[in-house]
Design a protein around this motif. Structure first.
Motif, PDB file in Angstrom:
ATOM      1  N   TRP A 173       0.810  -1.218   0.000  1.00  0.00           N
ATOM      2  CA  TRP A 173       0.000   0.000   0.000  1.00  0.00           C
ATOM      3  C   TRP A 173       0.841   1.265   0.000  1.00  0.00           C
ATOM      4  CZ3 TRP A 173       0.579   3.467   3.995  1.00  0.00           C
ATOM      5  CH2 TRP A 173       1.189   2.991   5.152  1.00  0.00           C
ATOM      6  N   ARG A 174       2.085   1.147   0.426  1.00  0.00           N
ATOM      7  CA  ARG A 174       2.926   2.345   0.508  1.00  0.00           C
ATOM      8  C   ARG A 174       3.302   2.881  -0.873  1.00  0.00           C
ATOM      9  NH1 ARG A 174       4.957  -1.437   3.901  1.00  0.00           N
ATOM     10  NH2 ARG A 174       4.741  -1.062   6.144  1.00  0.00           N
ATOM     11  N   TRP A 175       3.176   2.029  -1.897  1.00  0.00           N
ATOM     12  CA  TRP A 175       3.616   2.432  -3.233  1.00  0.00           C
ATOM     13  C   TRP A 175       2.835   3.641  -3.745  1.00  0.00           C
ATOM     14  CZ3 TRP A 175       7.621   0.723  -6.222  1.00  0.00           C
ATOM     15  CH2 TRP A 175       7.658   1.195  -7.535  1.00  0.00           C
ATOM     16  N   SER A 176       1.507   3.539  -3.745  1.00  0.00           N
ATOM     17  CA  SER A 176       0.716   4.657  -4.267  1.00  0.00           C
ATOM     18  C   SER A 176       0.866   5.885  -3.384  1.00  0.00           C
ATOM     19  CB  SER A 176      -0.757   4.269  -4.391  1.00  0.00           C
ATOM     20  OG  SER A 176      -1.295   3.904  -3.144  1.00  0.00           O
ATOM     21  N   LEU A 177       1.070   5.669  -2.086  1.00  0.00           N
ATOM     22  CA  LEU A 177       1.283   6.809  -1.190  1.00  0.00           C
ATOM     23  C   LEU A 177       2.587   7.518  -1.533  1.00  0.00           C
ATOM     24  CD1 LEU A 177       0.362   8.471   1.213  1.00  0.00           C
ATOM     25  CD2 LEU A 177       1.484   6.811   2.717  1.00  0.00           C
ATOM     26  N   SER A 178       3.639   6.737  -1.847  1.00  0.00           N
ATOM     27  CA  SER A 178       4.913   7.358  -2.219  1.00  0.00           C
ATOM     28  C   SER A 178       4.770   8.130  -3.525  1.00  0.00           C
ATOM     29  CB  SER A 178       6.013   6.301  -2.324  1.00  0.00           C
ATOM     30  OG  SER A 178       5.810   5.455  -3.438  1.00  0.00           O
ATOM     31  N   GLY A 179       3.929   7.626  -4.458  1.00  0.00           N
ATOM     32  CA  GLY A 179       3.693   8.350  -5.699  1.00  0.00           C
ATOM     33  C   GLY A 179       2.976   9.665  -5.460  1.00  0.00           C
TER      34      GLY A 179
END
Length: 388
Positions: free
Chosen positions: A324-330
């Motif tokens: 889930w952290r991927w889209s947050l990092s984007g």
């Protein structure tokens, strides 16, 4: 057939060949050490996980240096190495040689001119270094051409829009004093007075060699200053004008924020940057390219054995790997870099960086490499979500 012998394509070729598949690895470059643009910084855990040899490691680093906004400077150091900077050209060459040793057939200097689906796979047209042409009929075709998406094409749905970042990097030959100043940490220059809508960096390579680079997100809504001028300005401010520039290169990163674009079109599958595995926050792609290869390889081996339905799970497996952290990092990347063009944005970034001063160097690595934003809840998450 895999088109593109970057980290994702060459790693997949090795995994498939090791599993008994007949693999052809194609790349337009006859010499994989050429056009080797990548900042290529990895945490030590990734170096160990992928069993990278000493021959591809240019330097090890122990800390982080963040300069800016303005004249601010923050330094975090560890006793043990936190990561390595790779020689990207040597890495590509080693990966391709490893694939060949496992049985993959290399076609270096060959371009893919086109393809079409067939009942039993794909028909692919290749052109060789001397203009000769060849037609192949692989059962499966993999687009590992990076952000170009030469076979898969760009996503067409508005929800999958691509956010682009462009980077320029120089290799500098420096004296021993400059090397000692920069040679033991990854250094980033942050703030609109350094690089509007982006960031700069200095990374160590072999003793006496530094990487000086800048990257910024492209903003179609407003004009942006030339990258070359920004890099010269960075060189002056960092007192590196006496260094000899012996290599100049650049590249483009394009990824969607949510990674929901199609990963397959019939016998064609996307891999690595072709399906947005380059992370926009730090422009990092090598580790995530390996992740896409590790996710796809067992599914392709299963498909070759008759279980083509298993490939349907490829996008889901890859999303699970990234978490889930991927889209947050984007989202954080868009908010930080595109918005970094004013004193107000600098003050917002300053508050975020100030909140991280209590971290140690290992904590900062977990944040920047593993996107562990939740560990800094009240400091990082409100910024990422746009609350301050």
């Amino acid at each position: 057939m895999i088109v593109g012998a970057g980290p994702a394509g060459a790693d997949l070729a090795w995994r498939l060949a090791s599993g008994g598949a007949d693999v052809v690895l194609v790349d337009r470059l006859a010499d994989l050490t050429r056009a080797a643009f990548s900042s290529a910084a990895l945490p030590m855990a990734a170096v160990r996980e992928h069993h990278l040899p000493e021959a591809v490691i240019a330097a090890r680093w122990h800390g982080w240096q963040l300069m800016g906004p303005g004249s601010q400077r923050r330094l975090w150091m560890a006793d043990e190495p936190l990561g390595a900077v790779l020689d990207f050209g040597a890495l590509r060459q080693w990966l391709a040689q490893r694939a060949a040793a496992a049985g993959a057939r290399l076609r270096l200097g060959w371009c893919c001119e086109g393809w079409e689906p067939m009942a039993a796979g794909a028909r692919v047209w290749l052109r060789g270094p001397d203009g000769q042409r060849s037609v192949w009929q692989p059962r499966w075709l993999v687009d590992a051409t990076g952000q170009q998406r030469a076979l898969l094409g760009d996503p067409v749905h508005p929800a999958d829009r691509l956010v682009a970042g462009v980077g320029v990097e120089w290799l500098l030959q420096v004296d021993s004093q400059s090397w000692r100043r920069w040679g033991d940490q990854l250094s980033f220059m942050l703030g609109s007075d350094w690089v509007p809508q982006g960031y700069g960096w200095v990374f160590p390579m072999q003793p006496g060699v530094l990487k000086l680079g800048i990257c910024r997100l492209q903003d179609p809504a407003r004009p942006q200053p030339p990258l070359q001028g920004l890099l010269l300005q960075l060189q002056r401010r960092l007192e590196l004008t006496e260094a000899t520039v012996f290599d100049r290169h650049g590249g483009l990163v394009r990824s969607s924020i949510r990674r929901r674009e199609p990963h397959q079109r019939g016998p064609l599958l996307g891999l690595g940057d072709a399906v947005s595995t380059a992370n926009l926050l730090g422009g990092e792609g090598i580790r995530h390219a390996f992740s896409s290869s590790a996710a796809l390889a067992p599914l392709l081996l299963g498909a070759l054995a008759g279980d083509a339905e298993g490939l349907r799970s490829y996008p889901r497996r890859l999303r699970r790997r990234f978490g889930w952290r991927w889209s947050l990092s984007g989202r954080l990347a868009e908010r930080t870099w595109l918005g970094l063009r004013s004193p107000e944005a600098d003050r917002r970034l300053e508050r975020l960086l100030g909140g991280l001063e209590a971290c140690n160097a290992e904590d900062l690595s977990a944040l920047l490499f593993n996107y562990r934003f939740e560990r800094y809840g009240l400091r990082a998450l409100p910024y990422a979500l746009g609350w301050r």
